[in-house]
Design a protein around this motif. Structure first.
Motif, PDB file in Angstrom:
ATOM      1  N   MET A   1       0.837  -1.215   0.000  1.00  8.74           N
ATOM      2  CA  MET A   1       0.000   0.000   0.000  1.00  8.74           C
ATOM      3  C   MET A   1       0.861   1.249   0.000  1.00  8.74           C
ATOM      4  N   ILE A   3       3.695   1.423  -1.518  1.00 14.59           N
ATOM      5  CA  ILE A   3       4.165   1.564  -2.899  1.00 14.59           C
ATOM      6  C   ILE A   3       3.108   2.262  -3.742  1.00 14.59           C
ATOM      7  N   SER A   4       1.846   1.819  -3.541  1.00 11.89           N
ATOM      8  CA  SER A   4       0.773   2.387  -4.358  1.00 11.89           C
ATOM      9  C   SER A   4       0.600   3.876  -4.044  1.00 11.89           C
ATOM     10  N   GLU A   7       3.291   5.602  -5.771  1.00  9.28           N
ATOM     11  CA  GLU A   7       2.995   5.580  -7.216  1.00  9.28           C
ATOM     12  C   GLU A   7       1.989   6.684  -7.574  1.00  9.28           C
ATOM     13  N   ALA A   8       0.932   6.743  -6.747  1.00 10.38           N
ATOM     14  CA  ALA A   8      -0.120   7.724  -7.009  1.00 10.38           C
ATOM     15  C   ALA A   8       0.439   9.145  -6.890  1.00 10.38           C
ATOM     16  N   LYS A  11       2.537   9.860  -9.878  1.00 14.38           N
ATOM     17  CA  LYS A  11       1.693  10.130 -11.045  1.00 14.38           C
ATOM     18  C   LYS A  11       1.072  11.522 -10.943  1.00 14.38           C
ATOM     19  N   LYS A  23       0.889  24.999 -22.162  1.00 18.93           N
ATOM     20  CA  LYS A  23       0.093  25.873 -21.288  1.00 18.93           C
ATOM     21  C   LYS A  23       0.841  27.168 -20.997  1.00 18.93           C
ATOM     22  N   HIS A 103      -0.589  25.930 -14.412  1.00 18.09           N
ATOM     23  CA  HIS A 103      -1.600  24.930 -14.075  1.00 18.09           C
ATOM     24  C   HIS A 103      -2.641  25.420 -13.076  1.00 18.09           C
ATOM     25  N   SER A 104      -2.476  26.657 -12.591  1.00 22.14           N
ATOM     26  CA  SER A 104      -3.473  27.160 -11.653  1.00 22.14           C
ATOM     27  C   SER A 104      -4.697  27.606 -12.444  1.00 22.14           C
ATOM     28  N   THR A 105      -5.862  27.061 -12.078  1.00 18.65           N
ATOM     29  CA  THR A 105      -7.064  27.334 -12.855  1.00 18.65           C
ATOM     30  C   THR A 105      -7.824  28.554 -12.350  1.00 18.65           C
ATOM     31  N   LEU A 184      -7.787  26.079 -19.960  1.00 17.66           N
ATOM     32  CA  LEU A 184      -8.535  25.523 -18.827  1.00 17.66           C
ATOM     33  C   LEU A 184      -8.764  24.028 -18.988  1.00 17.66           C
ATOM     34  N   LYS A 185      -8.784  23.603 -20.243  1.00 17.73           N
ATOM     35  CA  LYS A 185      -9.043  22.197 -20.545  1.00 17.73           C
ATOM     36  C   LYS A 185      -8.094  21.295 -19.769  1.00 17.73           C
ATOM     37  N   ARG A 186      -8.627  20.159 -19.280  1.00 20.81           N
ATOM     38  CA  ARG A 186      -7.768  19.178 -18.635  1.00 20.81           C
ATOM     39  C   ARG A 186      -6.732  18.680 -19.624  1.00 20.81           C
TER      40      ARG A 186
END
Lengths: 187, 187
Positions: A1, A3-4, A7-8, A11, A23, A103-105, A184-186
């Protein structure tokens, strides 16, 4: 867990940076476009505001003189262009924030909303002035309104230039709105 | 590593659904607003297009008659409102796609761009017509343009109503653009 979780997190740290290049490019382009729009709107406002023509003859009733405050549409035009110029100058810091943090929206969303409102105001000002300028150039026989540009030729030419500049500023603002939407698009 | 892959996939499946509720709400609201804008723009266009007034007296030169195609601004107004109505009807399927898939950004971005362009066109049409309607109501002593609404009272009232409806449609479009920007924002 563990590791995950790592990993998250890896990412999460990696994904936002994807597309960071374009951007940032959009944000810089946005800043440059804003400078152009400031120039166009202030040029339009001052050209219209300083235009003043007095004809060298007069009747017993009144002297023939034309300035922007004779026509309500032109007064609105001057106010709207001054407001747009002021807004665009105030928006520059937010635009710089978008360049630094691509990246700030929140600032981008704020800019998009106010840009859209200001674009509507600029378009309204430019097109109502254009309607009056068209009338001044061509007149309208159905409504029995005579063209006044034969007499006030210099006035009409300057005013037409101001309207063109204002439309240019409105177009640049439209382009800024579209760019902001892309940013703004992801990713 | 299998666990982390599963975890990442689980998160990827979970995260987009976060905020899915308000995105779907925005999409449904967007659809309803579009219906309102269709009504307003078509009402404005048809009101302006069908307005026609002939005065019950005439001189030897011409009969006094007013319709929308006497003034170029009003012709533009009718065309722009018809175009906006047609565009908005064509945009409904895309809006429905956004309701079904609240997280797809492509149709929303497409809608935002065309909505912004159409908003500019509607604002231009409404405000140029408003400038002419104002002139028809009040005239302008400086340019020696007389008010024609004393004679064409019925015509002026219908035209004013059409301009108000068109401004309403433009405002709704502005609101749709702002809503779309919110929906495009990363959750």
């Amino acid at each position: 867990m563990d590791i995950s979780g790592d990993e998250a997190r890896r990412k999460a740290a990696l994904y936002p940076r994807q597309g960071g290049g374009w951007k940032k490019g959009i944000a810089i382009f946005d800043f440059i476009l804003r400078l152009c729009a400031i120039g166009a709107s202030l040029a339009a406002g001052t050209t219209m505001g300083t235009t003043d023509q007095t004809l060298p003859f007069f009747t017993q009733f009144f002297q023939f003189q034309a300035s922007y405050d004779d026509l309500p549409s032109f007064t609105f035009f001057v106010i709207a262009n001054a407001a747009a110029g002021a807004y665009l100058i105030l928006s520059l810091p937010f635009s710089i924030v978008c360049v630094i943090q691509p990246h700030s929206t929140a600032p981008r969303l704020l800019l998009l909303i106010f840009d859209a409102v200001m674009m509507a105001i600029m378009t309204a000002a430019a097109s109502s002035a254009a309607a009056i300028v068209y009338l001044a150039h061509n007149g309208n026989t159905n409504a029995n309104w005579l063209a006044i540009c034969q007499q006030f030729n210099d006035f009409c030419q300057r005013v037409s230039g101001a309207v063109v500049a204002s439309f240019a500023a409105a177009l640049i603002l439209l382009f800024i709105v579209v760019l902001s939407a892309f940013a703004l698009k992801r990713t």
